[in-house]
Design a protein around this motif. Structure first.
Motif, PDB file in Angstrom:
ATOM      1  N   LYS A  12       0.836  -1.203   0.000  1.00  0.00           N
ATOM      2  CA  LYS A  12       0.000   0.000   0.000  1.00  0.00           C
ATOM      3  C   LYS A  12       0.870   1.252   0.000  1.00  0.00           C
ATOM      4  N   ILE A  13       1.883   1.250   0.864  1.00  0.00           N
ATOM      5  CA  ILE A  13       2.844   2.350   0.878  1.00  0.00           C
ATOM      6  C   ILE A  13       4.118   1.899   1.589  1.00  0.00           C
ATOM      7  N   GLN A  14       5.214   2.330   1.089  1.00  0.00           N
ATOM      8  CA  GLN A  14       6.489   2.175   1.778  1.00  0.00           C
ATOM      9  C   GLN A  14       7.285   3.441   1.509  1.00  0.00           C
ATOM     10  N   THR A  15       7.764   4.058   2.581  1.00  0.00           N
ATOM     11  CA  THR A  15       8.576   5.259   2.441  1.00  0.00           C
ATOM     12  C   THR A  15       9.959   4.999   3.003  1.00  0.00           C
ATOM     13  N   LEU A  16      10.937   5.522   2.315  1.00  0.00           N
ATOM     14  CA  LEU A  16      12.320   5.464   2.780  1.00  0.00           C
ATOM     15  C   LEU A  16      12.819   6.900   2.795  1.00  0.00           C
ATOM     16  N   GLU A  17      12.801   7.501   3.978  1.00  0.00           N
ATOM     17  CA  GLU A  17      13.280   8.864   4.151  1.00  0.00           C
ATOM     18  C   GLU A  17      14.598   8.823   4.906  1.00  0.00           C
ATOM     19  N   VAL A  24       3.180  -0.222   4.883  1.00  0.00           N
ATOM     20  CA  VAL A  24       1.881  -0.827   5.124  1.00  0.00           C
ATOM     21  C   VAL A  24       1.607  -1.712   3.926  1.00  0.00           C
ATOM     22  N   ALA A  25       1.316  -2.992   4.176  1.00  0.00           N
ATOM     23  CA  ALA A  25       1.090  -3.939   3.093  1.00  0.00           C
ATOM     24  C   ALA A  25       0.032  -4.960   3.500  1.00  0.00           C
ATOM     25  N   THR A 101       9.152   6.995  -2.102  1.00  0.00           N
ATOM     26  CA  THR A 101       7.867   6.462  -1.671  1.00  0.00           C
ATOM     27  C   THR A 101       7.350   5.521  -2.743  1.00  0.00           C
ATOM     28  N   MET A 102       6.935   4.332  -2.324  1.00  0.00           N
ATOM     29  CA  MET A 102       6.375   3.339  -3.237  1.00  0.00           C
ATOM     30  C   MET A 102       4.927   3.106  -2.826  1.00  0.00           C
ATOM     31  N   VAL A 103       3.993   3.253  -3.774  1.00  0.00           N
ATOM     32  CA  VAL A 103       2.572   3.157  -3.471  1.00  0.00           C
ATOM     33  C   VAL A 103       1.886   2.236  -4.475  1.00  0.00           C
TER      34      VAL A 103
END
Length: 124
Positions: A12-17, A24-25, A101-103
């Motif tokens: 659903k979303i993965q962020t790497l900051e 969230v998956a 960010t991967m969505v």
């Protein structure tokens, strides 16, 4: 032992900051031919690292009495990292990557494992 056939993962979303990572998956899997979903996530906040922090897993209530939670959680994390970890099949999440960010990515990659069927173990 319980055989789990992982079917797919919806990221659903993965962020790497720089200082914060989160994910969230939804993971789809089968037990005895019956399809289930569980949620996998990682907290967001200062100092969290996708590469170092464990992934939290929330299984469906209907299987809690049928599986060993610790082994199930480990299997879900292994499946997720197999897909998008720094050495994963898709290998999107690389160490050192920031501000990414991967969505909405859907991975239809089968994988299977066996876990104990002791049930009701771990923090529900």
């Amino acid at each position: 032992m319980v055989k789990i056939n992982f079917v797919s993962c919806l990221q659903k979303i993965q962020t790497l900051e720089k200082d914060n990572h989160t994910l969230v998956a939804t993971i789809e899997f089968e037990i005895n031919g019956e399809l289930f979903e569980c949620e996998a996530h990682q907290n967001y906040g200062t100092g969290f690292s996708f590469f170092e922090e464990p992934i939290t897993v929330v299984p469906p209530d209907s299987i809690k009495a049928k599986i060993n939670f610790a082994e199930f959680r480990d299997a879900v994390e292994e499946y997720y990292r197999l897909l998008v970890g720094s050495t994963g099949i898709i290998s999107i999440a690389k160490r050192g990557v920031i501000n990414m960010t991967m969505v909405g990515n859907k991975f239809n990659v089968p994988w299977e494992c066996e876990i104990k069927n002791e049930g009701i173990e771990g923090p529900w």
